[in-house]
Design an enzyme around this catalytic site. Structure first.
Site, PDB file in Angstrom:
ATOM      1  N   LYS A   1      -7.274  -4.055  -2.607  1.00 36.47           N
ATOM      2  CA  LYS A   1      -7.841  -4.660  -1.416  1.00 36.47           C
ATOM      3  C   LYS A   1      -8.733  -3.647  -0.710  1.00 36.47           C
ATOM      4  O   LYS A   1      -8.511  -2.334  -0.908  1.00 36.47           O
ATOM      5  CB  LYS A   1      -6.969  -5.462  -0.544  1.00 36.47           C
TER       6      LYS A   1
ATOM      7  N   ASP B   1       0.929  -1.311   0.160  1.00 34.43           N
ATOM      8  CA  ASP B   1       0.005  -0.129   0.114  1.00 34.43           C
ATOM      9  C   ASP B   1       0.618   1.367   0.065  1.00 34.43           C
ATOM     10  O   ASP B   1       0.442   2.136   0.510  1.00 34.43           O
ATOM     11  CB  ASP B   1      -0.833   0.124   1.182  1.00 34.43           C
TER      12      ASP B   1
ATOM     13  N   CYS C   1      -2.165  -2.365   8.458  1.00 30.07           N
ATOM     14  CA  CYS C   1      -1.900  -3.368   7.109  1.00 30.07           C
ATOM     15  C   CYS C   1      -0.801  -4.389   7.349  1.00 30.07           C
ATOM     16  O   CYS C   1      -0.861  -5.566   7.094  1.00 30.07           O
ATOM     17  CB  CYS C   1      -1.798  -2.872   5.843  1.00 30.07           C
TER      18      CYS C   1
END
Length: 204
Positions: A80, A20, A113
């Site tokens: 996601k 990310d 995450c």
């Protein structure tokens, strides 16, 4: 003692996860340019050493694409919405190289995450190496406590240069000189030293 518990890294047993590192986070994450730089070094080494690479993007429609300086052009991106990188698509991809049971993990945010991905991977029996100078958060308190929590759960904390040298293992590695060029200059300061105080839970 098993190799997993020793925390050894192997060129033929490792997968690189990049989590990310997207445009909308650029101005919000502490030391963002530095952690992307370290992750990029690992990615370049991974390409030379032919490691599989998994790249995720958190809700890219709203948070934008992966930043170009990471160097992931041509690498598939897995979109996601959950915190963990271990989506069904990613799990399916991992099944295509079942001999690789070690994950090298970089990205953001550490308490969200990175933490969720680490716990999911550990639960499935993977050996997880979290690259501390390639992970960050908006808050340095969150970053610090998350790294401590990750260590308590059984993952290994390491650095970008540590990962690269562990993957090479030997000066006689045929790719040594090519990879060595990536670490000739010291990695940029990502603020970790200021977190290492005498009572730092990472040191206990």
């Amino acid at each position: 003692m098993s190799l997993t518990r020793l925390g050894r890294l192997g060129q033929k047993s490792s997968v690189l996860f990049l989590c990310d590192m997207q445009e909308k986070f650029r101005h919000n994450i502490a030391f963002f340019p530095q952690i992307v730089s370290v992750a990029s070094r690992i990615l370049q080494a991974g390409k030379i050493l032919e490691l599989p690479v998994i790249v995720t993007e958190q809700y890219p429609k709203g948070l934008g694409p992966t930043v170009p300086e990471l160097g992931t052009d041509g690498i598939k991106k897995y979109s996601k919405t959950c915190f963990s990188m271990l989506t069904p698509e990613v799990e399916q991809e991992l099944q295509s190289f079942p001999e690789r049971r070690t994950v090298i993990l970089c990205g953001i945010e550490t308490q969200a995450c990175i933490m969720s991905t680490t716990l999911d991977l550990l639960e499935k029996g993977f050996d997880v190496h979290v690259v501390a100078d390639a992970c960050s958060s908006r808050s340095q308190v969150d970053r610090l406590i998350a790294l401590s929590r990750i260590k308590q759960s059984g993952a290994f904390l390491t650095t970008g240069e540590g990962v690269i040298l562990q993957l090479l293992q030997d000066f006689t590695h045929p790719k040594f000189k090519e990879v060595q060029k990536l670490i000739r200059e010291p990695a940029p300061d990502s603020g970790l030293l200021s977190l290492f105080q005498s009572q730092n839970p990472l040191m206990t």
